[in-house]
Design a protein around this motif. Sequence first.
Motif, PDB file in Angstrom:
ATOM      1  N   GLY A   1      10.230   2.724  -0.197  1.00 17.33           N
ATOM      2  CA  GLY A   1       9.935   1.940  -1.524  1.00 17.33           C
ATOM      3  C   GLY A   1      10.903   1.115  -1.766  1.00 17.33           C
ATOM      4  N   LYS A   2      11.887   1.123  -2.523  1.00 16.44           N
ATOM      5  CA  LYS A   2      12.926   0.359  -2.939  1.00 16.44           C
ATOM      6  C   LYS A   2      14.470   1.068  -3.138  1.00 16.44           C
ATOM      7  CE  LYS A   2      10.637  -3.696  -4.942  1.00 16.44           C
ATOM      8  NZ  LYS A   2      10.297  -4.571  -6.059  1.00 16.44           N
ATOM      9  N   ARG A   3      14.333   2.276  -2.304  1.00 21.66           N
ATOM     10  CA  ARG A   3      15.406   3.140  -2.742  1.00 21.66           C
ATOM     11  C   ARG A   3      16.027   3.157  -1.101  1.00 21.66           C
ATOM     12  NH1 ARG A   3      11.708   6.892  -5.290  1.00 21.66           N
ATOM     13  NH2 ARG A   3      12.050   6.835  -7.458  1.00 21.66           N
ATOM     14  N   LEU A   4      17.309   3.106  -0.904  1.00 21.35           N
ATOM     15  CA  LEU A   4      18.111   3.184   0.137  1.00 21.35           C
ATOM     16  C   LEU A   4      18.539   4.528   0.372  1.00 21.35           C
ATOM     17  CD1 LEU A   4      20.005   1.236   1.832  1.00 21.35           C
ATOM     18  CD2 LEU A   4      21.899   1.975   0.267  1.00 21.35           C
TER      19      LEU A   4
ATOM     20  N   VAL B   1      12.073  -2.800 -10.839  1.00 16.64           N
ATOM     21  CA  VAL B   1      11.713  -1.426 -10.339  1.00 16.64           C
ATOM     22  C   VAL B   1      10.498  -1.309  -9.633  1.00 16.64           C
ATOM     23  CG1 VAL B   1      11.274   1.010 -11.261  1.00 16.64           C
ATOM     24  CG2 VAL B   1      13.188  -0.380 -12.300  1.00 16.64           C
ATOM     25  N   ASP B   2      10.341  -0.739  -8.576  1.00 23.17           N
ATOM     26  CA  ASP B   2       9.139  -0.731  -7.904  1.00 23.17           C
ATOM     27  C   ASP B   2       7.878  -0.184  -8.822  1.00 23.17           C
ATOM     28  OD1 ASP B   2       7.045   0.568  -5.972  1.00 23.17           O
ATOM     29  OD2 ASP B   2       7.872  -0.948  -4.897  1.00 23.17           O
ATOM     30  N   ASP B   3       6.742  -0.505  -8.780  1.00 26.25           N
ATOM     31  CA  ASP B   3       5.574   0.162  -9.846  1.00 26.25           C
ATOM     32  C   ASP B   3       5.289   1.560  -9.243  1.00 26.25           C
ATOM     33  OD1 ASP B   3       5.375  -2.233 -11.262  1.00 26.25           O
ATOM     34  OD2 ASP B   3       3.780  -3.108 -10.032  1.00 26.25           O
ATOM     35  N   ILE B   4       5.346   1.723  -7.896  1.00 20.35           N
ATOM     36  CA  ILE B   4       4.936   2.998  -7.538  1.00 20.35           C
ATOM     37  C   ILE B   4       6.158   3.938  -7.758  1.00 20.35           C
ATOM     38  CG2 ILE B   4       4.804   4.477  -5.380  1.00 20.35           C
ATOM     39  CD1 ILE B   4       3.433   2.212  -4.145  1.00 20.35           C
ATOM     40  N   ASP B   5       7.368   3.486  -7.698  1.00 18.68           N
ATOM     41  CA  ASP B   5       8.513   4.452  -8.026  1.00 18.68           C
ATOM     42  C   ASP B   5       8.413   4.816  -9.497  1.00 18.68           C
ATOM     43  OD1 ASP B   5       8.937   4.459  -5.546  1.00 18.68           O
ATOM     44  OD2 ASP B   5      10.834   3.097  -5.638  1.00 18.68           O
ATOM     45  N   SER B   6       8.245   3.767 -10.216  1.00 20.20           N
ATOM     46  CA  SER B   6       8.195   3.836 -11.841  1.00 20.20           C
ATOM     47  C   SER B   6       7.142   5.014 -12.512  1.00 20.20           C
ATOM     48  CB  SER B   6       8.008   2.574 -12.504  1.00 20.20           C
ATOM     49  OG  SER B   6       6.690   2.117 -12.306  1.00 20.20           O
ATOM     50  N   ARG B   7       6.059   5.055 -11.450  1.00 21.61           N
ATOM     51  CA  ARG B   7       4.756   5.865 -11.907  1.00 21.61           C
ATOM     52  C   ARG B   7       5.060   7.432 -11.522  1.00 21.61           C
ATOM     53  NH1 ARG B   7       1.708   2.176  -9.771  1.00 21.61           N
ATOM     54  NH2 ARG B   7       0.604   3.215  -8.299  1.00 21.61           N
TER      55      ARG B   7
ATOM     56  N   ARG C   1      13.863  -7.063  -3.346  1.00 25.66           N
ATOM     57  CA  ARG C   1      14.729  -7.252  -4.440  1.00 25.66           C
ATOM     58  C   ARG C   1      14.737  -5.927  -5.352  1.00 25.66           C
ATOM     59  NH1 ARG C   1      11.945 -11.644  -7.804  1.00 25.66           N
ATOM     60  NH2 ARG C   1      13.809 -11.418  -8.945  1.00 25.66           N
ATOM     61  N   GLY C   2      15.720  -5.850  -5.771  1.00 26.27           N
ATOM     62  CA  GLY C   2      15.793  -4.443  -6.608  1.00 26.27           C
ATOM     63  C   GLY C   2      16.329  -3.487  -5.917  1.00 26.27           C
ATOM     64  N   LEU C   3      16.746  -3.204  -4.704  1.00 29.08           N
ATOM     65  CA  LEU C   3      17.180  -2.415  -3.962  1.00 29.08           C
ATOM     66  C   LEU C   3      18.094  -1.257  -4.882  1.00 29.08           C
ATOM     67  CD1 LEU C   3      16.988  -0.924  -1.103  1.00 29.08           C
ATOM     68  CD2 LEU C   3      19.022  -2.171  -0.708  1.00 29.08           C
ATOM     69  N   THR C   4      17.799   0.037  -4.844  1.00 29.29           N
ATOM     70  CA  THR C   4      18.375   1.041  -5.637  1.00 29.29           C
ATOM     71  C   THR C   4      18.861   2.135  -4.740  1.00 29.29           C
ATOM     72  OG1 THR C   4      16.970   0.451  -7.462  1.00 29.29           O
ATOM     73  CG2 THR C   4      18.447   2.306  -7.499  1.00 29.29           C
ATOM     74  N   PRO C   5      20.146   2.349  -4.579  1.00 27.29           N
ATOM     75  CA  PRO C   5      21.387   1.711  -5.125  1.00 27.29           C
ATOM     76  C   PRO C   5      21.654   0.321  -4.250  1.00 27.29           C
ATOM     77  CG  PRO C   5      22.181   3.242  -3.661  1.00 27.29           C
ATOM     78  CD  PRO C   5      20.805   3.539  -3.693  1.00 27.29           C
ATOM     79  N   SER C   6      22.254  -0.869  -4.918  1.00 28.81           N
ATOM     80  CA  SER C   6      22.487  -1.963  -4.156  1.00 28.81           C
ATOM     81  C   SER C   6      23.668  -1.725  -3.159  1.00 28.81           C
ATOM     82  CB  SER C   6      23.020  -2.851  -5.020  1.00 28.81           C
ATOM     83  OG  SER C   6      24.751  -2.594  -5.551  1.00 28.81           O
ATOM     84  N   LEU C   7      23.517  -2.468  -2.175  1.00 27.41           N
ATOM     85  CA  LEU C   7      24.271  -2.341  -1.215  1.00 27.41           C
ATOM     86  C   LEU C   7      25.887  -2.010  -1.463  1.00 27.41           C
ATOM     87  CD1 LEU C   7      22.899  -4.783   1.695  1.00 27.41           C
ATOM     88  CD2 LEU C   7      22.389  -2.275   1.303  1.00 27.41           C
TER      89      LEU C   7
END
Length: 726
Positions: free
Chosen positions: A693-696, A403-409, A469-475
């Motif tokens: 971020g790490k969100r698709l 989980v990305d730190d920014i997204d988790s906060r 890494r950790g792309l959410t949701p995965s492809l």
Amino acid sequence: MSAHPRSEARFRPDLEGLRGVAILLVLACHVAIPGARAGFIGVDVFFVLSGFLITGLLVDEHERTGRIQLGAFYARRARRILPAAAVVLVTTLLAATIVMSPLDLARIAGDGLAAGLSVANIHFALSATDYFAPTDLSPMLHYWSLSVEEQFYLFWPALLIVAMRLGSPRRAAAILAGSVMVASLVLCIALTSEATAWAYFSLPTRAWQLAAGGILALAGLGLTRLPWPITAATGWAGVGIIVAAVVVIEPMTPYPGVAATAPAAGTLALIAGGSAPGSPGRLLLSGAPIRWLGRISYSLYLWHWPVLIFGTTALAQADMGVWPGVDPLLIRLGLVGVAVVLAALSWRLVEQPFHAGRLSYGGRRWGLVVGSAALLSVTITSSALSYVAAHDLVNATDSQAIVDDIDSRDDLDWPSSAPPPDGTDPPADLPWSSAPLVPSPSGREDPPPAPTPTPAPRPKARLEGRIPRGLTPSLATARDDEDRLLRDGCGLGLAGTEPPDCVYGDRHGASTVALVGDSHALNWFPAFERLAGRRHWRLVPFTKFSCVFVDMRIWSDHLKREYTECEVWRERVVAKLRRLKPDLVVITSNKWFPPMVDRDGEPKRQGAALARLIERIPGTVAILVDTPRSNHDVPACLARHPAAIEACTTPRKAALGWRHRIREVEARRRSGSPLIDLSKAICPTDPCPPIIGKRLVYRDHHHLTATFARSLARDLDTALAKILSP
């Protein structure tokens, strides 16, 4: 499309030419030649012609020998149809590993297996009913018609044998064919408006065309006794009917239904016209060029569609889909030229050896060997492709959940009505706070003010480099990353008209918020649901697939007819809102949709139509601007370019489109409703990113992932606060 049984019957050059006309119609439709949008009726021509030829062969065999040898018939069909079909299928499956996205390979492998098993029509009828089916067209889609014919070949001879044992062979066969034709046509007309995909793809709704050809074959002796002027006139009448069908039938015409009787009748008339002096069979259909096309029509039908799909996809990937100064139509015509070359080679090297060469001998056992080998080759290749698909997806993206730190906060730093983890009270000095949208009758005092936390920095847009890494949701799961409305039965499909009674958030909350619109409104439900939990709203969703919330008659591309269910649903939603009297109604819909009347395609007219509905709804109504669109099927594009995210971005101008806000601004001008535009939250940079971020961002090319939509709750909260704060 079966191969022409040239050597098995009294050969008619005009019928070979008619096959050439049929394939030209199909090509013209698929290449999108102006004025030939109804060229798909070429398939109807093939069906009638196949019914005529096959029934004639079977009846002739019965009259010569007193029986129909099913084993020999199936062996001949296997030798004629399966080798070329298997070669194209295997080649298409192998080519897909090079051209198509790894995300689509598993689907294509399934399509190939269904085509190899002669159930492609059933397979595509099932998937065609899914509104969120993958956006890329299958390179095996055209095998549906071949499956219809193969299923016809399986059942028709056995039915004829049974019928011929009950009475005079020709009379019994004619009664059977007539009964099948009437029953099938009635079913076809009935299902065209209720279940268009099944009406179009299934054998029971297409059998009437094959049976009609069979009836003509049974009447063949009587036709030969007619004076040649009558038969010639009949043939020219057939030409006129087919030309009229091409001109009159439009994409919005419910099909097949009653409309399909026109090309069927025209084909019957052309066949009946024969090669009489002055007939089109002699003057138009017996020329060498059109007969040559008819000769290779089976292979050309098999090859043209994957060549078009793969060719246009490859050019688009290379940013060469539109060359400067080159008409895209010329590019498609060039691809058809490639298909013609492949078809000629296939006819010479595959069809002919099994048709008239030494591979055409061997009897029933050899036919069984050929059929088994063809099926085995397709099965092995499909299975291998499924394995490759899984392997490529693993390589395309790391599925480890980081989980990305920014997204988790984000959840901690976004002010909430619920106590934060440290137990302190939530802030009360928010623009909208957690107060209800109307004064609370409880009389309780607001909590004391508390310092507002410093908002966390927004996740950055990913514009280049590798997939994080950790792309959410995965492809692999992106296309299934939908909100819970569908699972709960609270988002209506195409058929429903009664808005379900569903409530989310705080069922006893003092404030009620309604979300109204099509699947693009459904897109926003995760954000609204998150807000409803924080703000203690009663959230009532009213969404229906493909149903744009405007006071207009619209067309359904999925049902292939006017979307009357949408019109009924809209009226019932308005009635429910008038009874419910929510504190806030938010409306949003897809800005691209096909109206029944051409002038209704103008955005300002649509804005006026939206305003007419808004004026009938009580309380505060806000208009949410439609979301930007991507030029790509984003999960498929990223799977294809895991190390080059930039290949899947979309210029902001293209993402917003020329219609951006026009409809909504006009509706605001007429109704006075406030406007919400969160396009910058979805497209914060130019070009628009596929990942923030790490969100698709998207699960196809115009629907947001539920994960990303949920992250927009903070932006939505801010926008609504500006509207509803005193």
